[in-house]
Design an enzyme around this catalytic site. Structure first.
Site, short mmCIF file in Angstrom:
data_model
loop_
_atom_site.label_atom_id
_atom_site.label_comp_id
_atom_site.label_asym_id
_atom_site.label_seq_id
_atom_site.Cartn_x
_atom_site.Cartn_y
_atom_site.Cartn_z
CB THR A 125 -0.77 0.11 1.38
OG1 THR A 125 -1.64 -1.19 1.41
CG2 THR A 125 -1.93 1.36 1.32
CB CYS A 169 3.41 6.71 2.67
SG CYS A 169 2.73 5.34 3.54
CE LYS A 208 0.64 10.92 2.49
NZ LYS A 208 -0.05 10.17 3.37
CE1 TYR A 255 -1.88 9.45 10.49
CE2 TYR A 255 -3.38 8.25 11.46
CZ TYR A 255 -2.32 8.80 11.51
OH TYR A 255 -1.42 8.60 12.54
CB ILE A 256 -7.33 8.06 4.07
CG1 ILE A 256 -6.24 7.21 4.38
CG2 ILE A 256 -7.31 8.26 2.41
CD1 ILE A 256 -6.53 5.93 3.82
NE ARG A 305 -18.58 7.16 12.33
CZ ARG A 305 -18.53 5.92 12.25
NH1 ARG A 305 -19.42 5.29 11.69
NH2 ARG A 305 -17.54 5.17 12.84
NE ARG A 363 -13.85 8.31 16.79
CZ ARG A 363 -13.43 7.02 17.26
NH1 ARG A 363 -13.41 6.70 18.39
NH2 ARG A 363 -13.64 6.04 16.32
CG ASP A 406 -1.41 -1.60 7.47
OD1 ASP A 406 -0.70 -1.07 8.23
OD2 ASP A 406 -1.86 -0.96 6.58
CB THR A 462 5.35 2.62 6.22
OG1 THR A 462 3.98 2.49 5.07
CG2 THR A 462 6.45 2.25 5.71
CB ALA A 516 3.25 13.86 9.82
P1 NDP Z 1 -9.19 5.78 10.08
O1 NDP Z 1 -9.59 4.80 10.88
O2 NDP Z 1 -8.24 6.68 10.54
O3 NDP Z 1 -10.56 6.79 9.83
C1 NDP Z 1 -11.79 6.13 9.34
C2 NDP Z 1 -12.72 7.47 9.51
O4 NDP Z 1 -13.68 6.90 8.89
C3 NDP Z 1 -12.91 7.80 10.89
O5 NDP Z 1 -13.21 9.15 10.95
C4 NDP Z 1 -14.29 7.12 11.27
O6 NDP Z 1 -15.06 8.00 11.92
C5 NDP Z 1 -15.21 7.15 9.64
N1 NDP Z 1 -15.94 6.18 9.55
C6 NDP Z 1 -15.62 4.84 10.01
N2 NDP Z 1 -16.89 4.09 9.25
C7 NDP Z 1 -17.69 4.88 8.99
C8 NDP Z 1 -19.13 4.89 8.31
N3 NDP Z 1 -19.69 3.50 8.37
N4 NDP Z 1 -19.85 5.88 8.08
C9 NDP Z 1 -19.08 7.11 8.21
N5 NDP Z 1 -17.74 7.23 8.64
C10 NDP Z 1 -17.20 6.14 8.96
O7 NDP Z 1 -9.01 5.17 8.54
P2 NDP Z 1 -8.40 5.87 7.26
O8 NDP Z 1 -9.35 5.32 6.06
O9 NDP Z 1 -8.14 7.36 7.10
O10 NDP Z 1 -6.88 5.30 7.46
C11 NDP Z 1 -6.40 4.03 7.77
C12 NDP Z 1 -5.40 4.04 8.48
O11 NDP Z 1 -4.07 4.22 7.44
C13 NDP Z 1 -5.03 4.93 9.39
O12 NDP Z 1 -5.51 4.79 10.49
C14 NDP Z 1 -3.56 5.14 9.60
O13 NDP Z 1 -2.95 4.42 10.56
C15 NDP Z 1 -3.12 5.19 8.02
N6 NDP Z 1 -2.69 6.06 7.48
C16 NDP Z 1 -1.63 6.92 7.95
C17 NDP Z 1 -1.21 7.99 7.24
C18 NDP Z 1 0.06 8.81 7.65
O14 NDP Z 1 0.77 8.27 8.35
N7 NDP Z 1 0.04 10.05 7.33
C19 NDP Z 1 -2.03 8.40 5.88
C20 NDP Z 1 -3.06 7.65 5.62
C21 NDP Z 1 -3.33 6.39 6.42
P3 NDP Z 1 -15.12 7.76 13.65
O15 NDP Z 1 -14.02 8.65 14.16
O16 NDP Z 1 -16.56 8.35 14.03
O17 NDP Z 1 -14.66 6.40 14.05
#
Ligand code: NDP
Length: 450
Positions: A42, A48, A51, A177-178, A198, A204, A302, A310, A340
């Site tokens: 990934t 990473c 992006k 994050y994403i 939401r 969070r 993961d 990573t 970050a």
């Molecule tokens: P995250 O788990 O960080 O965030 C998921 C988000 O989606 C949360 O805001 C969550 O809300 C919301 N969500 C979950 N289910 C639903 C739903 N059914 N309806 C609406 N909203 C929902 O996941 P990401 O996809 O952003 O990233 C995955 C992981 O990848 C990260 O946790 C991180 O570890 C890694 N990552 C790291 C990066 C970096 O180092 N810069 C960059 C990108 C990814 P709620 O808060 O309410 O749970």
């Protein structure tokens, strides 16, 4: 002579799998890696690296704008998206090649195809069976899109990297994050963006004050943030898509990007042919030494959940290789892992948020500072840097460092070493700053805010 084809068979050539494979081979193990998709996983292909390249591209808008105040008249045409996308893809392909070379020169056998367990020592790839004394699952995760009506119209970050063209308006769903990174990237690339989350404030788990300041900064930059909102249905229209929202509103948009978390990529892995068990969130359950319920099978990265980063997968891969084949057992330390978010501006953070620190340490002091970057004083750019230190009163140890501002990841990486080494506030106070920089403010915070 071993009864097995290999000492270690790794499933997945992503960050964790490649690191474990090549270090194990370097320590004398006979290693193979099976990969069904792309080398580098990934991070290299749809995470990473691409992006961050897009994030660099997105920053130019602000730089072009600010340039005029420094005497540069830069007129710029709209972004040539295919050029950015294809240049990025070329770089990713170059990295895929490097990963192949790294494995090859380490003496690791690379097997292209989907691996499936036959038992705890045997996998099948493309109809051929391979046996190994130990098997490592490092298959990573895959984006998860919830089951909303019309979900087939939504894309995940995987597809975003290869879009034919950018829409005029995009909606990003999620607050992690994403979602937050892509809301900023798309906005910077000239797309109007609405981000829907939401709950009351995105990101969070991060420091609440930092999250609040980020929301202001993103709004300044033109991102529409709709909190306490969610999508109830997605419909296709002649021009794009119409989103029905929980509040009863509707929203027309040209692209629907879901970034609502990721799930472990364990479908069709044949886990039922082993004793490997899952935890209550569906990730592979492992011991502290990454061993699954099937003693010959390990898992890391993961696919075991935890901090899906990573560098964490790399640390886990190294730990496993050294322990199994090098006789060194130095556990991975999950405390004070810096991270970050490459949103705009960036967030960099190490240690505890104010909320977490209050709960863990009780008495804390909080030092904050918000100011305009020197660079922006010549411009009409209203952006402000925000810095925050959290100090455990009993030990004087700095237990949290947070920054919202340009290159926050670069700044926090340096402070992370100090925090891990146990730096106290007194040590911060006796450290001489580098002037004029943003980061010098971290060593000149004298009066506690709270
Ligand atoms: P995250 O788990 O960080 O965030 C998921 C988000 O989606 C949360 O805001 C969550 O809300 C919301 N969500 C979950 N289910 C639903 C739903 N059914 N309806 C609406 N909203 C929902 O996941 P990401 O996809 O952003 O990233 C995955 C992981 O990848 C990260 O946790 C991180 O570890 C890694 N990552 C790291 C990066 C970096 O180092 N810069 C960059 C990108 C990814 P709620 O808060 O309410 O749970």
């Amino acid at each position: 002579m071993s009864q097995f084809d290999y000492d270690l068979f790794v499933i997945g050539a992503g960050s964790g799998g490649v690191r474990a494979a090549r270090m194990s081979a370097g320590l004398g193990a006979r290693v193979a890696v099976a990969e069904a998709r792309y080398l580098g996983g990934t991070c290299v292909n749809v995470g990473c690296v691409p992006k961050k390249l897009f994030s660099y591209g997105a920053h130019f808008t602000e730089n072009f704008h600010d340039a005029a105040s420094f005497g540069w008249d830069v007129s710029h045409s709209p972004l040539d998206w295919p050029r950015l996308r294809d240049n990025k893809t070329r770089e990713i392909e170059r990295l895929n090649g490097i990963y192949g070379n790294i494995l090859g020169s380490a003496g690791v056998a690379l097997i292209n195809g989907h691996a499936r367990f036959i038992d705890g020592h045997t996998v099948d790839v493309n109809g051929k069976t391979y046996t190994a004394e130990r098997i490592l699952i490092a298959v990573g995760g895959w984006p998860y899109i919830p089951d909303v009506p019309g979900r087939e119209h939504a894309i995940s970050s995987n597809e975003l990297f290869y879009l034919d063209k950018l829409p005029e308006h995009a909606t990003v769903v999620g607050g992690g994050y994403i979602a937050t990174e892509f809301a900023g990237i798309l906005n910077g690339l000239g797309v109007q963006v609405t981000q829907i989350y939401r709950r009351s404030l995105f990101l969070r788990g991060f420091d609440e004050e930092v999250r609040g300041h980020l929301a202001e900064e993103m709004r300044h930059r033109g991102v529409e943030l709709r909190f306490n909102e969610n999508v109830s249905a997605i419909e296709k229209t002649a021009e794009g898509f119409r989103l029905q929202l929980d509040s009863g509103d509707s929203l027309d948009t040209g692209l629907v990007l879901y970034a609502t978390g990721r799930k472990p990529l364990i479908d069709d892995l044949g886990l039922e042919n082993t004793a490997v068990a899952l935890d209550d969130k569906g990730f592979i359950a492992v011991s502290d030494s990454f061993q699954t319920a099937e003693p010959s099978v390990y898992a890391l990265g993961d696919v075991i959940g935890g901090m899906e980063l990573t560098p964490v997968a790399l640390a886990e891969g190294m730990n496993l290789a050294r322990r199994l084949y090098g006789g060194v057992d130095q556990p991975v330390d999950y405390e004070y892992i810096p991270t970050a978010i490459f949103c705009q501006p960036n967030i960099g953070t190490v240690g505890y948020s104010e909320e977490q620190a209050r709960e863990k340490f009780g008495e804390i002091s909080v030092f904050t500072s918000q100011f305009r970057h020197l660079k922006h004083t010549l411009t009409d750019n209203p952006s402000k840097v925000f810095l925050k230190l959290i100090v455990d009163k009993a030990s004087d140890r700095v237990v949290g460092v947070h920054m919202l501002g340009d290159e926050a990841g670069e700044v926090i990486q340096g402070f992370a070493v100090a925090i891990k080494a146990g730096a106290t506030k007194a040590m911060f106070d006796t450290t001489i700053g580098i002037h004029p920089t943003v980061a010098e403010e971290f060593v000149t915070l004298r009066e506690a805010t709270r």
